[in-house]
Design a protein around this motif. Structure first.
Motif: not given
Length: 186
Positions: A98-110, A121-128
């Protein structure tokens, strides 16, 4: 001289013959199988709902990438400059690469089992709706976290600055370790 190209909802199978100066490309909802021939100067790439299996040939300067609803199994070859990454509804098993500078990560349904390798540096993480069992390795600056529909048993290791927390449909038995700043809890 085209710099923005929106060609969604067609029958496109390849990005060959794409104008070379395009910096924003939306080729979602097509039948593209590879990012080969993607214009080299693209900084915003929206290629969701295709048949892409790898991020190989993704332009190196992309900062916003939406590759959701594909058949991607790894984030290998993801450009290093990406800050906003939507890779949900794929077959990804790990956040490695995963790129090191990501601040918004939406990786749900994996099929992700751990938050290890999640960019710091992620501040928004959606991993449901993954297979995550612990919030260990969750980035410390996350303020919005949706970890619902996983196999998490405790809120231990939940980032301390979380204000929005969605953790329903897990195996949590206590709200102990719930961050003190949470204003929205589901």
């Amino acid at each position: 001289n085209v710099t923005e190209l929106y060609c969604s909802y067609n029958q496109i199978t390849s990005l060959e013959h794409c104008p070379p100066n395009v910096t924003e490309l939306d080729c979602s909802n097509n039948q593209i199988t590879s990012l080969e021939h993607c214009p080299p100067n693209v900084t915003e790439l929206y290629c969701s709902n295709n048949q892409i299996t790898s991020l190989e040939h993704c332009p190196p300067n992309v900062t916003k990438l939406n590759c959701s609803y594909n058949q991607i199994t790894s984030l290998k070859f993801c450009p290093l400059n990406v800050t906003e990454l939507n890779c949900y509804n794929n077959r990804i098993t790990s956040l490695k690469h995963c790129p090191p500078n990501v601040t918004e990560l939406y990786c749900f349904n994996n099929q992700i089992t751990s938050l290890e390798h999640c960019p710091p540096n992620v501040t928004e993480l959606n991993c449901y709706n993954n297979r995550i069992i612990s919030l260990e390795h969750c980035p410390p600056d996350v303020t919005e976290l949706d970890c619902s529909d996983n196999q998490i048993t405790s809120l231990e290791h939940c980032p301390p600055n979380v204000t929005e927390l969605y953790c329903y449909n897990n195996q949590i038995t206590s709200l102990e370790h719930c961050p003190p700043n949470v204003t929205e809890l589901n």
